[in-house]
Design a protein around this motif. Sequence first.
Motif, PDB file in Angstrom:
ATOM      1  N   TYR A  64      13.988  97.754 -61.035  1.00 49.82           N
ATOM      2  CA  TYR A  64      13.485  99.019 -60.498  1.00 49.82           C
ATOM      3  C   TYR A  64      13.426 100.204 -61.787  1.00 49.82           C
ATOM      4  O   TYR A  64      14.129 100.240 -62.607  1.00 49.82           O
ATOM      5  CB  TYR A  64      13.983  99.576 -59.498  1.00 49.82           C
ATOM      6  N   TRP A  65      12.558 101.100 -61.473  1.00 54.86           N
ATOM      7  CA  TRP A  65      12.357 102.350 -62.307  1.00 54.86           C
ATOM      8  C   TRP A  65      13.446 103.426 -62.083  1.00 54.86           C
ATOM      9  O   TRP A  65      13.195 103.757 -60.804  1.00 54.86           O
ATOM     10  CB  TRP A  65      11.107 102.721 -62.537  1.00 54.86           C
ATOM     11  N   ARG A  66      14.203 103.967 -62.936  1.00 52.05           N
ATOM     12  CA  ARG A  66      15.141 104.938 -62.034  1.00 52.05           C
ATOM     13  C   ARG A  66      14.569 106.251 -63.270  1.00 52.05           C
ATOM     14  O   ARG A  66      14.404 106.211 -64.393  1.00 52.05           O
ATOM     15  CB  ARG A  66      16.625 104.794 -62.964  1.00 52.05           C
ATOM     16  N   TRP A  67      14.728 107.320 -62.573  1.00 52.96           N
ATOM     17  CA  TRP A  67      14.419 108.721 -63.268  1.00 52.96           C
ATOM     18  C   TRP A  67      15.560 109.089 -64.105  1.00 52.96           C
ATOM     19  O   TRP A  67      16.591 109.331 -63.340  1.00 52.96           O
ATOM     20  CB  TRP A  67      14.003 109.760 -62.046  1.00 52.96           C
ATOM     21  N   SER A  68      15.335 109.666 -65.302  1.00 54.71           N
ATOM     22  CA  SER A  68      16.643 109.859 -66.073  1.00 54.71           C
ATOM     23  C   SER A  68      16.491 111.321 -66.212  1.00 54.71           C
ATOM     24  O   SER A  68      15.478 111.736 -67.214  1.00 54.71           O
ATOM     25  CB  SER A  68      16.515 109.056 -67.354  1.00 54.71           C
ATOM     26  N   PRO A  69      17.023 112.331 -65.662  1.00 47.65           N
ATOM     27  CA  PRO A  69      16.772 113.727 -66.046  1.00 47.65           C
ATOM     28  C   PRO A  69      17.029 114.212 -67.435  1.00 47.65           C
ATOM     29  O   PRO A  69      16.358 115.070 -67.766  1.00 47.65           O
ATOM     30  CB  PRO A  69      17.817 114.586 -65.140  1.00 47.65           C
ATOM     31  N   ARG A  70      18.067 113.427 -67.982  1.00 46.32           N
ATOM     32  CA  ARG A  70      18.250 113.869 -69.537  1.00 46.32           C
ATOM     33  C   ARG A  70      17.091 113.532 -70.472  1.00 46.32           C
ATOM     34  O   ARG A  70      16.818 114.139 -71.305  1.00 46.32           O
ATOM     35  CB  ARG A  70      19.580 112.980 -69.709  1.00 46.32           C
ATOM     36  N   ALA A  71      16.386 112.154 -70.227  1.00 44.83           N
ATOM     37  CA  ALA A  71      15.412 111.730 -71.274  1.00 44.83           C
ATOM     38  C   ALA A  71      13.904 112.347 -70.490  1.00 44.83           C
ATOM     39  O   ALA A  71      13.106 112.309 -71.156  1.00 44.83           O
ATOM     40  CB  ALA A  71      15.425 110.159 -71.108  1.00 44.83           C
ATOM     41  N   HIS A  72      14.003 112.920 -69.453  1.00 49.59           N
ATOM     42  CA  HIS A  72      12.922 113.360 -68.429  1.00 49.59           C
ATOM     43  C   HIS A  72      11.751 112.128 -68.661  1.00 49.59           C
ATOM     44  O   HIS A  72      10.509 112.375 -68.823  1.00 49.59           O
ATOM     45  CB  HIS A  72      12.137 114.531 -69.611  1.00 49.59           C
ATOM     46  N   ARG A  73      12.176 111.176 -68.344  1.00 48.58           N
ATOM     47  CA  ARG A  73      11.298 110.010 -68.066  1.00 48.58           C
ATOM     48  C   ARG A  73      11.829 108.967 -67.330  1.00 48.58           C
ATOM     49  O   ARG A  73      13.149 108.981 -66.869  1.00 48.58           O
ATOM     50  CB  ARG A  73      11.025 109.294 -69.473  1.00 48.58           C
ATOM     51  N   TRP A  76      13.989 101.695 -67.086  1.00 48.28           N
ATOM     52  CA  TRP A  76      14.007 100.655 -66.298  1.00 48.28           C
ATOM     53  C   TRP A  76      15.571 100.125 -66.148  1.00 48.28           C
ATOM     54  O   TRP A  76      16.353 100.032 -66.981  1.00 48.28           O
ATOM     55  CB  TRP A  76      13.341  99.414 -67.123  1.00 48.28           C
ATOM     56  N   VAL A  77      15.912  99.660 -64.923  1.00 53.28           N
ATOM     57  CA  VAL A  77      17.148  98.990 -64.347  1.00 53.28           C
ATOM     58  C   VAL A  77      16.874  97.721 -64.086  1.00 53.28           C
ATOM     59  O   VAL A  77      16.206  97.597 -63.107  1.00 53.28           O
ATOM     60  CB  VAL A  77      17.730  99.931 -63.363  1.00 53.28           C
ATOM     61  N   GLY A  78      17.548  96.792 -65.157  1.00 54.78           N
ATOM     62  CA  GLY A  78      17.271  95.357 -64.637  1.00 54.78           C
ATOM     63  C   GLY A  78      17.580  94.903 -63.551  1.00 54.78           C
ATOM     64  O   GLY A  78      18.781  95.368 -62.776  1.00 54.78           O
ATOM     65  N   GLY A  79      17.172  93.805 -62.689  1.00 54.34           N
ATOM     66  CA  GLY A  79      17.615  93.004 -61.557  1.00 54.34           C
ATOM     67  C   GLY A  79      19.046  92.636 -61.867  1.00 54.34           C
ATOM     68  O   GLY A  79      19.462  92.252 -62.785  1.00 54.34           O
ATOM     69  N   SER A  80      19.428  92.166 -60.686  1.00 56.90           N
ATOM     70  CA  SER A  80      20.860  91.621 -60.618  1.00 56.90           C
ATOM     71  C   SER A  80      21.214  90.859 -59.392  1.00 56.90           C
ATOM     72  O   SER A  80      20.473  90.876 -58.480  1.00 56.90           O
ATOM     73  CB  SER A  80      22.089  92.765 -60.830  1.00 56.90           C
ATOM     74  N   ALA A  93      15.057  98.416 -54.227  1.00 55.96           N
ATOM     75  CA  ALA A  93      15.013  99.899 -54.368  1.00 55.96           C
ATOM     76  C   ALA A  93      13.544 100.017 -54.559  1.00 55.96           C
ATOM     77  O   ALA A  93      12.722  99.038 -55.277  1.00 55.96           O
ATOM     78  CB  ALA A  93      15.658 100.154 -55.681  1.00 55.96           C
ATOM     79  N   HIS A  94      12.862 101.366 -54.229  1.00 57.97           N
ATOM     80  CA  HIS A  94      11.409 101.452 -54.389  1.00 57.97           C
ATOM     81  C   HIS A  94      11.097 102.700 -54.547  1.00 57.97           C
ATOM     82  O   HIS A  94      11.984 103.557 -53.929  1.00 57.97           O
ATOM     83  CB  HIS A  94      10.468 100.842 -53.262  1.00 57.97           C
ATOM     84  N   TRP A  95      10.121 103.250 -54.816  1.00 57.03           N
ATOM     85  CA  TRP A  95       9.380 104.659 -54.836  1.00 57.03           C
ATOM     86  C   TRP A  95       8.410 104.767 -53.822  1.00 57.03           C
ATOM     87  O   TRP A  95       7.708 104.065 -53.515  1.00 57.03           O
ATOM     88  CB  TRP A  95       8.894 104.925 -56.316  1.00 57.03           C
ATOM     89  N   VAL A  96       8.475 106.064 -53.354  1.00 51.43           N
ATOM     90  CA  VAL A  96       7.276 106.095 -52.233  1.00 51.43           C
ATOM     91  C   VAL A  96       6.676 107.394 -52.250  1.00 51.43           C
ATOM     92  O   VAL A  96       7.317 108.572 -52.768  1.00 51.43           O
ATOM     93  CB  VAL A  96       7.987 106.148 -50.667  1.00 51.43           C
ATOM     94  N   ARG A  97       5.383 107.705 -52.625  1.00 52.45           N
ATOM     95  CA  ARG A  97       4.640 108.545 -52.789  1.00 52.45           C
ATOM     96  C   ARG A  97       4.926 109.731 -51.535  1.00 52.45           C
ATOM     97  O   ARG A  97       4.618 109.236 -50.341  1.00 52.45           O
ATOM     98  CB  ARG A  97       3.211 108.506 -52.951  1.00 52.45           C
ATOM     99  N   HIS A  98       5.091 110.785 -51.566  1.00 53.93           N
ATOM    100  CA  HIS A  98       5.259 112.167 -50.694  1.00 53.93           C
ATOM    101  C   HIS A  98       4.539 113.169 -51.084  1.00 53.93           C
ATOM    102  O   HIS A  98       4.904 114.330 -51.910  1.00 53.93           O
ATOM    103  CB  HIS A  98       6.577 112.270 -50.324  1.00 53.93           C
ATOM    104  N   GLY A  99       3.182 113.479 -50.523  1.00 47.04           N
ATOM    105  CA  GLY A  99       2.456 114.544 -50.920  1.00 47.04           C
ATOM    106  C   GLY A  99       2.195 113.934 -52.488  1.00 47.04           C
ATOM    107  O   GLY A  99       1.539 113.299 -52.806  1.00 47.04           O
ATOM    108  N   GLY A 107      18.111 100.743 -53.145  1.00 46.26           N
ATOM    109  CA  GLY A 107      18.371  99.161 -52.371  1.00 46.26           C
ATOM    110  C   GLY A 107      19.308  99.316 -51.241  1.00 46.26           C
ATOM    111  O   GLY A 107      20.393  99.986 -51.657  1.00 46.26           O
ATOM    112  N   TYR A 108      19.198  98.647 -50.240  1.00 42.35           N
ATOM    113  CA  TYR A 108      20.160  98.693 -49.201  1.00 42.35           C
ATOM    114  C   TYR A 108      20.009  97.234 -48.278  1.00 42.35           C
ATOM    115  O   TYR A 108      18.983  96.570 -48.362  1.00 42.35           O
ATOM    116  CB  TYR A 108      20.169  99.540 -48.311  1.00 42.35           C
ATOM    117  N   TRP A 109      21.165  96.894 -47.435  1.00 45.68           N
ATOM    118  CA  TRP A 109      21.041  95.655 -46.787  1.00 45.68           C
ATOM    119  C   TRP A 109      20.517  96.353 -45.345  1.00 45.68           C
ATOM    120  O   TRP A 109      21.392  97.193 -44.672  1.00 45.68           O
ATOM    121  CB  TRP A 109      22.426  95.218 -46.615  1.00 45.68           C
ATOM    122  N   GLY A 110      19.666  95.704 -44.566  1.00 48.03           N
ATOM    123  CA  GLY A 110      18.949  96.171 -43.431  1.00 48.03           C
ATOM    124  C   GLY A 110      19.583  95.122 -42.350  1.00 48.03           C
ATOM    125  O   GLY A 110      19.499  93.714 -42.795  1.00 48.03           O
TER     126      GLY A 110
END
Length: 111
Positions: A64-73, A76-80, A93-99, A107-110
């Motif tokens: 998934y893509w992780r936001w890096s505040p230090r790099a401001h971009r 990518w975090v590889g799967g495992s 793990a996923h991103w959801v648009r909110h406005g 990611g989590y166990w449901g």
Amino acid sequence: MTRTPLNLALLAGLALTFAGATYAPPAAARTQVAVGVQIGVAPPAPRFERVPPPRRGYVWAPGYWRWSPRAHRHVWVGGSWVVVRPGHHYRPAHWVRHGHDWRFHPGYWGR
């Protein structure tokens, strides 16, 4: 002068130290911390990952893509592989648009 009171005081101090170091309140032991990320930059499209051959007792958690505040971009975090939890299924793990913003859901166990 007798040493018995001194010995008793040392023994009591050691007992209190040991008890304090080993005690964990039941409520504190079950506490979970969640940290949310909300940004105004959409994540890039997911990368293609070649999933390795299946492993018994594990499930593949895709990258998934992780936001890096230090790099401001996004970074990518590889799967495992993640250990299977019987009676649950893994939600990646996923991103959801909110406005106008984007919220990250780890990611989590449901059930």
